[in-house]
Design an enzyme around this catalytic site. Structure first.
Site, PDB file in Angstrom:
ATOM      1  N   ARG A  82      95.562 -27.994 -43.861  1.00 55.84           N
ATOM      2  CA  ARG A  82      94.490 -29.378 -43.994  1.00 55.84           C
ATOM      3  C   ARG A  82      95.398 -29.724 -43.186  1.00 55.84           C
ATOM      4  O   ARG A  82      96.326 -29.755 -42.271  1.00 55.84           O
ATOM      5  CB  ARG A  82      95.223 -30.357 -44.972  1.00 55.84           C
ATOM      6  CG  ARG A  82      94.842 -31.632 -44.596  1.00 55.84           C
ATOM      7  CD  ARG A  82      93.616 -31.961 -45.083  1.00 55.84           C
ATOM      8  NE  ARG A  82      92.893 -33.548 -45.505  1.00 55.84           N
ATOM      9  CZ  ARG A  82      92.915 -34.071 -45.577  1.00 55.84           C
ATOM     10  NH1 ARG A  82      93.445 -34.928 -47.100  1.00 55.84           N
ATOM     11  NH2 ARG A  82      92.105 -35.702 -45.391  1.00 55.84           N
ATOM     12  N   ARG A  91      87.096 -31.477 -44.405  1.00 56.28           N
ATOM     13  CA  ARG A  91      89.123 -31.178 -44.997  1.00 56.28           C
ATOM     14  C   ARG A  91      88.933 -29.331 -45.837  1.00 56.28           C
ATOM     15  O   ARG A  91      88.057 -28.848 -46.947  1.00 56.28           O
ATOM     16  CB  ARG A  91      89.484 -32.055 -46.026  1.00 56.28           C
ATOM     17  CG  ARG A  91      89.474 -32.221 -46.900  1.00 56.28           C
ATOM     18  CD  ARG A  91      89.462 -34.184 -47.420  1.00 56.28           C
ATOM     19  NE  ARG A  91      89.140 -34.439 -46.479  1.00 56.28           N
ATOM     20  CZ  ARG A  91      88.495 -36.086 -47.265  1.00 56.28           C
ATOM     21  NH1 ARG A  91      89.142 -36.282 -47.477  1.00 56.28           N
ATOM     22  NH2 ARG A  91      87.824 -36.892 -46.391  1.00 56.28           N
ATOM     23  N   ASP A  94      92.194 -31.190 -50.090  1.00 53.32           N
ATOM     24  CA  ASP A  94      92.728 -33.076 -50.693  1.00 53.32           C
ATOM     25  C   ASP A  94      92.887 -33.099 -51.373  1.00 53.32           C
ATOM     26  O   ASP A  94      92.390 -32.850 -52.891  1.00 53.32           O
ATOM     27  CB  ASP A  94      91.343 -33.692 -49.615  1.00 53.32           C
ATOM     28  CG  ASP A  94      92.137 -35.307 -49.723  1.00 53.32           C
ATOM     29  OD1 ASP A  94      93.054 -35.545 -49.058  1.00 53.32           O
ATOM     30  OD2 ASP A  94      90.818 -36.040 -50.319  1.00 53.32           O
ATOM     31  N   ASP A  96      94.851 -36.062 -53.860  1.00 50.63           N
ATOM     32  CA  ASP A  96      95.035 -37.570 -54.120  1.00 50.63           C
ATOM     33  C   ASP A  96      95.504 -38.299 -55.532  1.00 50.63           C
ATOM     34  O   ASP A  96      95.279 -37.177 -56.154  1.00 50.63           O
ATOM     35  CB  ASP A  96      93.747 -38.214 -54.382  1.00 50.63           C
ATOM     36  CG  ASP A  96      93.048 -38.165 -52.448  1.00 50.63           C
ATOM     37  OD1 ASP A  96      94.458 -38.015 -52.062  1.00 50.63           O
ATOM     38  OD2 ASP A  96      91.931 -38.558 -52.472  1.00 50.63           O
TER      39      ASP A  96
END
Length: 165
Positions: A82, A91, A94, A96
């Protein structure tokens, strides 16, 4: 003591399915992967001049603190290539943190619950698949309730393959 953490994973560069599956495998070193949603093809939001994303959500049981988990997730992203060259841009992976049990964190480094999760169909649809009754500790609504009131907008298409298949 362990906590159930709800994560969103996405990619739109390279072999996205492979990247997400590799990230899920690596999450196993941080705790126990309890569930993973199907994959969803999603149109990009905010920065729209890029390839569509492949997204999913994961439930992770972990003994890590929010800060420890965030640091570990950033390490996974970095080890998987990344590069943060453009905000909201393309990307390879990712990851989160959406919800961390009923914990609320509001610091310059980390915000939990994720501050935009209730506005993102690409987060709520896969999360509702595996954890419809998970509760947003600030808004006091379940994932299903948040999804039900989300206005029509972003295109999200379920792919009939689980992220762990």
């Amino acid at each position: 003591m362990s906590t159930l953490v709800y994560l969103s994973l996405g990619a739109n560069v390279g072999d996205c399915a492979r990247n997400i599956r590799e990230a899920i495998t690596r999450l196993g070193a941080l705790g126990r992967v309890v569930a993973a949603s199907s994959f969803y093809e999603t149109e990009p939001v905010e920065f729209t001049e890029q390839a569509w994303f492949l997204n999913c959500t994961v439930v992770l049981e972990t003994a890590k603190t929010p800060a420890q988990l965030m640091a570990a997730l950033l390490t996974i992203e970095r080890e998987m290539g990344r590069q943060r060259t453009q905000e909201k841009g393309p990307r390879s992976i990712d990851i989160d943190i959406l919800l961390f049990g009923d914990t609320v964190v509001d610091s310059p480094e980390l915000t939990i619950p994720h501050p935009a999760m209730q506005q993102r169909r690409f987060v709520l649809e896969p999360l509702a698949e595996i954890a419809p009754e998970a509760r947003h500790p600030v808004l006091a609504k379940t994932v299903r309730e948040l999804l039900d009131v989300l206005p029509v907008g972003q295109t999200v298409r379920k792919i009939p393959i689980r992220a762990t298949d």
